[in-house]
Scaffold this motif. Structure first.
Motif, mmCIF file in Angstrom:
data_model
loop_
_atom_site.group_PDB
_atom_site.id
_atom_site.type_symbol
_atom_site.label_atom_id
_atom_site.label_comp_id
_atom_site.label_asym_id
_atom_site.label_seq_id
_atom_site.Cartn_x
_atom_site.Cartn_y
_atom_site.Cartn_z
ATOM 1 N N UNK A 8 -4.964 -9.577 -3.458
ATOM 2 C CA UNK A 8 -4.128 -8.426 -3.757
ATOM 3 C C UNK A 8 -4.959 -7.258 -4.279
ATOM 4 N N UNK A 9 -5.869 -7.532 -5.205
ATOM 5 C CA UNK A 9 -6.676 -6.464 -5.794
ATOM 6 C C UNK A 9 -7.678 -5.882 -4.804
ATOM 7 N N UNK A 10 -8.142 -6.703 -3.881
ATOM 8 C CA UNK A 10 -9.121 -6.231 -2.891
ATOM 9 C C UNK A 10 -8.457 -5.593 -1.671
ATOM 10 N N UNK A 11 -7.148 -5.774 -1.527
ATOM 11 C CA UNK A 11 -6.445 -5.188 -0.390
ATOM 12 C C UNK A 11 -6.660 -5.933 0.902
ATOM 13 N N UNK A 12 -6.835 -7.271 0.818
ATOM 14 C CA UNK A 12 -7.016 -8.079 2.026
ATOM 15 C C UNK A 12 -6.043 -9.250 1.973
ATOM 16 N N UNK A 13 -6.017 -10.017 3.025
ATOM 17 C CA UNK A 13 -5.147 -11.190 3.056
ATOM 18 C C UNK A 13 -5.868 -12.415 2.480
ATOM 19 N N UNK A 14 -5.098 -13.405 2.061
ATOM 20 C CA UNK A 14 -5.682 -14.660 1.575
ATOM 21 C C UNK A 14 -6.486 -15.323 2.683
#
Length: 334
Positions: A8-14
């Motif tokens: 979430x903080x990095x702006x990517x998916x799990x």
């Protein structure tokens, strides 16, 4: 932090975070309960990988950049290995661009050749070129050409439809007429969507035919040279000259060199980021003497130029009179 918070903080998916782990780009610690534990260094690495991906460098090539950060550098592109990766990526892009450009040129040539063959042996009614719809929008004078009279032509060499080259800064003495237009249609090739709704767009072939039909009269009235000009390829221009039986050559300026040098007006249309606005230059001894802009209707524009030449004969002294106004309202200081 847990993987969900990191993503979430990095702006990517799990899923992306797990993929980075598989590549060995990030290596989280494991808690006693088996959950992955990420810290701020992992967050920075993931954000760096995301930025690299946005710039065209895939995660598989991100290793040198992450290693650069891990060795204490503030920026990931400060290390020799990461710089080498950047150079390699640029070289690969250049190769792809060259390949795609060659493929596009091939397809354009095939399209044009196919269109011509489709109409070989068929008569094309002249009314296609000398008539215009009654409801075409009339372009307005936006002042985009007011600065041109009195300006010297740039040292710019352009290819012509007959395989030659013309330096616009060395046209020679006397008057040269250069009529600029956005693009000409061709049988079997559709014009851009909504073309007729763009003020001043429709009528390039009709304009060319009008200059063809009055070419001798223009010459007798003092036009030493006449050129048509657009951003279309010289091969396209050559087909137009042959199909319309034009007695003059067409100039090709695909890079919009003249537009950039003289700040000429242009517009966009579907499939074309930039096209020349319809405009005519009267060049005398290397200097723009007069400008016709806007032009409407285009199918009688050559006659308008002819009338102007008759009312503004070249003076014997060779001095260039500067036009005070443009288009239909033009008057000369002579």
């Amino acid at each position: 932090m847990r993987i969900g918070e990191l993503a979430r903080r990095a702006g990517v998916s799990i899923k992306a975070v797990r993929y980075y782990e598989q590549l060995g780009l990030i290596m989280p610690q494991r808690r006693q309960n088996g959950y992955r534990d990420y810290d701020d260094s992992h967050l920075r690495a993931v954000m760096e990988i995301r930025e690299l991906t946005d710039s065209g460098i895939s995660p598989g090539k991100a290793g040198p950049f992450i290693e650069c950060l891990e060795t204490g550098h503030e920026h990931s592109d400060e290390c020799p290995a990461s710089l080498a990766t950047l150079r390699h990526s640029i070289t690969e892009l250049d190769r792809i661009i060259t390949s795609l450009s060659a493929r596009r040129d091939l397809l354009v040539r095939k399209l044009e050749a196919g269109a011509v063959r489709s109409f070989e042996g068929k008569s094309i009614p002249m009314t296609d070129f000398t008539t215009l719809p009654d409801d075409l929008p009339v372009p307005s004078d936006d002042g985009a050409a007011d600065h041109l009279p009195g300006t010297a032509m740039p040292d710019l060499t352009l290819a012509t439809s007959d395989g030659q080259q013309v330096n616009l800064g060395k046209l020679g003495q006397g008057r040269t007429i250069i009529y600029l237009y956005p693009l000409s249609g061709r049988p079997g090739v559709d014009l851009p969507e909504g073309w007729d709704a763009i003020p001043g767009a429709r009528g390039c072939s009709t304009e060319a035919c009008d200059f063809r039909d009055h070419h001798q009269e223009l010459h007798e009235a003092g036009a030493d040279r006449v050129f048509g000009m657009s951003s279309q390829h010289p091969d396209y221009q050559a087909e137009l000259v042959e199909r319309l039986r034009l007695p003059f050559a067409m100039l090709s300026d695909p890079d919009f060199g003249l537009a950039d040098a003289l700040r000429l007006p242009a517009f966009a249309a579907p499939g074309h980021e930039r096209l020349y606005s319809r405009l005519t230059l009267v060049v005398r001894d290397g200097v723009i003497e007069h400008v016709f802009y806007p032009i409407f209707p285009p199918n009688t524009h050559a006659q308008q130029v002819l009338d102007w030449l008759h009312t503004h004969p070249a003076s014997r002294s060779g001095s260039v009179p500067v036009a005070l106004k443009l288009g239909n309202r033009s008057e000369s200081s002579q």
